[in-house]
Design an enzyme around this catalytic site. Structure first.
Site, PDB file in Angstrom:
ATOM      1  CE  LYS A  35     144.831 116.757  34.359  1.00  0.00           C
ATOM      2  NZ  LYS A  35     144.705 116.509  32.903  1.00  0.00           N
ATOM      3  NE  ARG A 129     145.442 119.541  25.951  1.00  0.00           N
ATOM      4  CZ  ARG A 129     144.806 119.170  27.060  1.00  0.00           C
ATOM      5  NH1 ARG A 129     144.118 120.051  27.748  1.00  0.00           N
ATOM      6  NH2 ARG A 129     144.846 117.933  27.492  1.00  0.00           N
ATOM      7  CE1 TYR A 254     134.559 146.166  49.796  1.00  0.00           C
ATOM      8  CE2 TYR A 254     134.514 143.756  49.762  1.00  0.00           C
ATOM      9  CZ  TYR A 254     135.065 144.949  50.225  1.00  0.00           C
ATOM     10  OH  TYR A 254     136.110 144.914  51.093  1.00  0.00           O
ATOM     11  CG  MET A 302     140.252 138.033  49.966  1.00  0.00           C
ATOM     12  SD  MET A 302     141.707 139.049  50.282  1.00  0.00           S
ATOM     13  CE  MET A 302     141.729 140.091  48.829  1.00  0.00           C
TER      14      MET A 302
HETATM   15  C1  LIG Z   1     143.600 115.621  32.698  1.00  0.00           C
HETATM   16  C2  LIG Z   1     143.650 114.504  31.732  1.00  0.00           C
HETATM   17  C3  LIG Z   1     142.794 113.405  31.868  1.00  0.00           C
HETATM   18  C4  LIG Z   1     141.685 113.340  32.912  1.00  0.00           C
HETATM   19  O1  LIG Z   1     140.598 114.147  32.512  1.00  0.00           O
HETATM   20  P1  LIG Z   1     139.215 114.087  33.327  1.00  0.00           P
HETATM   21  O2  LIG Z   1     138.263 114.873  32.548  1.00  0.00           O
HETATM   22  O3  LIG Z   1     139.497 114.678  34.663  1.00  0.00           O
HETATM   23  O4  LIG Z   1     138.875 112.657  33.432  1.00  0.00           O
HETATM   24  C5  LIG Z   1     142.965 112.332  31.005  1.00  0.00           C
HETATM   25  N1  LIG Z   1     143.903 112.359  30.045  1.00  0.00           N
HETATM   26  C6  LIG Z   1     144.735 113.403  29.866  1.00  0.00           C
HETATM   27  C7  LIG Z   1     145.736 113.384  28.776  1.00  0.00           C
HETATM   28  C8  LIG Z   1     144.621 114.528  30.690  1.00  0.00           C
HETATM   29  O5  LIG Z   1     145.419 115.573  30.505  1.00  0.00           O
END
Ligand SMILES: *Cc1c(COP(=O)(O)O)cnc(C)c1O
Length: 373
Positions: A35, A129, A254, A302
């Site tokens: 992702k 979640r 800065y 930046m």
């Molecule tokens: C992002 C995610 C993972 C992977 O998590 P990592 O800590 O990068 O291994 C696995 N399962 C779900 C549901 C996720 O959202």
């Protein structure tokens, strides 16, 4: 483009890490999490390089479509499922599997009569979640049993909230909740993220779901990727574009926060928060100049940072500077700047030149220069 700020992506390291993950979880299949543009590495080249993965996981259908556009036909799991009922048909047409985490998605699936979809039913075992609460999980499972839109036995999954901690209490409780609700159900099961894969073999089950480990970083507080037998996939580097001198007491950058304790030489390197280098990195953060460790001095701008050259006064403009990756674990920078490796990987900006290196292809080595999407 001639500004030297670049991210080198090493696909051979990525494949090494997949092999290392399989050794850690030999009884499990690997759902490779790609992702967020493969944690900033480029989803097209990463999915092509990881065709050995048993399946891929993404956050949404647009990411999944990019995997198909790259010519990759592995199964892809939508970790948040579909966001509209219309996406169900698109998912089925492309061999995407869907997570079902809430009553709304269950209703969409009940009303769906197209090509059946493989389903991962998600339990919320304590992260609070996504997922069905323990008291609602069994009813959701039962509801799936007579739906025409479901292909085969639904798989069951949950997500760990605190597997990166040394204290195993919370993870143990999450696992108990998951087992109580799923132990006597048919269908494959998945619990482990990267932290679970590394630290909790009892979470491995049928499928592990590593993200960070693939890219060579460890999510555990007190460890880093190299120590776990992983290789960094992304190296971010640039060059010195100026080498100058400060007199005792002169301030740099800065806010004038850092003052020279003595007359000294220093360098200015072409990278800043506009490239994804963290603005909160404090003076003293390690940077490699000519492969030697030295320190960031003054505030991150930046487009630029300054580095201490007291120990290499012979350094000149054009010399190489590494911010993280090969030779300098990203975990060090993440720790010193109060963030996590994942955020830094995802945060490399479009301005940086991505170069993808692939030395593992049959027929010899290839070196493709291209922008990661
Ligand atoms: C992002 C995610 C993972 C992977 O998590 P990592 O800590 O990068 O291994 C696995 N399962 C779900 C549901 C996720 O959202």
């Amino acid at each position: 483009m001639t500004r030297a700020t670049r991210a080198d992506i090493h696909l051979d390291a990525l494949r090494h890490n997949l092999v290392a993950i399989r050794k850690r979880a030999p009884g499990s299949r690997v759902l490779a999490v790609i992702k967020a543009n493969a944690y900033g590495h480029g989803i097209e080249s990463v999915s092509r390089a990881l065709k050995d993965a048993d399946a891929f996981a993404v956050a949404c259908i647009d990411e999944a479509m990019r995997v198909r556009s790259a010519g990759v036909n592995n199964a892809v799991v939508l970790l948040e499922g579909v966001f509209t009922p219309e996406e169900q048909a698109q998912a089925a047409a492309n061999n995407f599997e869907i997570v079902v985490h809430c009553a709304r998605q269950l209703e969409w699936l009940r009303a769906y009569s197209g090509t059946p979809l493989k389903v991962w039913l998600k339990l919320d075992s304590g992260m609070n979640r996504l997922g069905f609460k323990p008291e609602d999980f069994r009813a959701a499972w039962d509801a799936l049993q007579d739906m025409k839109g479901v292909d085969g036995t639904p798989r069951q999954m949950t997500h760990l909230a605190r597997a990166d901690e040394r204290d195993i209490g919370f993870t143990t409780r999450q696992l108990q909740v998951f087992d109580e609700l799923t132990a006597n159900l048919p269908g494959e099961k998945s619990v482990a993220n990267s932290a679970g894969t590394l630290a909790f073999p009892e979470t491995h089950r049928d499928w592990v779901r590593p993200g960070g480990l693939l890219y060579g970083v460890s999510p555990l507080d007190d460890s880093h990727g190299i120590a776990e037998g992983l290789l960094p996939v992304m190296t971010v580097s640039t060059e010195l574009i100026a080498v100058k001198r400060l007199q005792t007491g002169e301030a740099i950058g800065y806010g004038g926060q850092w003052r020279a304790p003595e007359a000294m030489s220093y360098g200015v390197a072409a990278i800043g928060y506009g490239d994804g280098y963290p603005r909160h990195a404090p003076s003293g953060t390690t940077v490699l100049v000519n492969d030697r460790r030295t320190a960031l001095i003054g505030r991150v701008s930046m487009d630029m940072i300054a580095v201490d050259l007291r120990e290499q006064p012979e350094a000149t403009a054009g010399d190489p500077v590494v911010l993280w990756g090969r030779g300098l674990p990203l975990e060090e920078l993440a720790n010193s700047s109060g963030t996590i490796t994942y955020e830094l990987l995802c945060g490399v900006t479009q301005r940086v030149n991505f170069a993808v290196h692939d030395h593992g292809e049959a027929g010899g080595s290839r070196n493709k220069n291209k922008k990661a999407g």
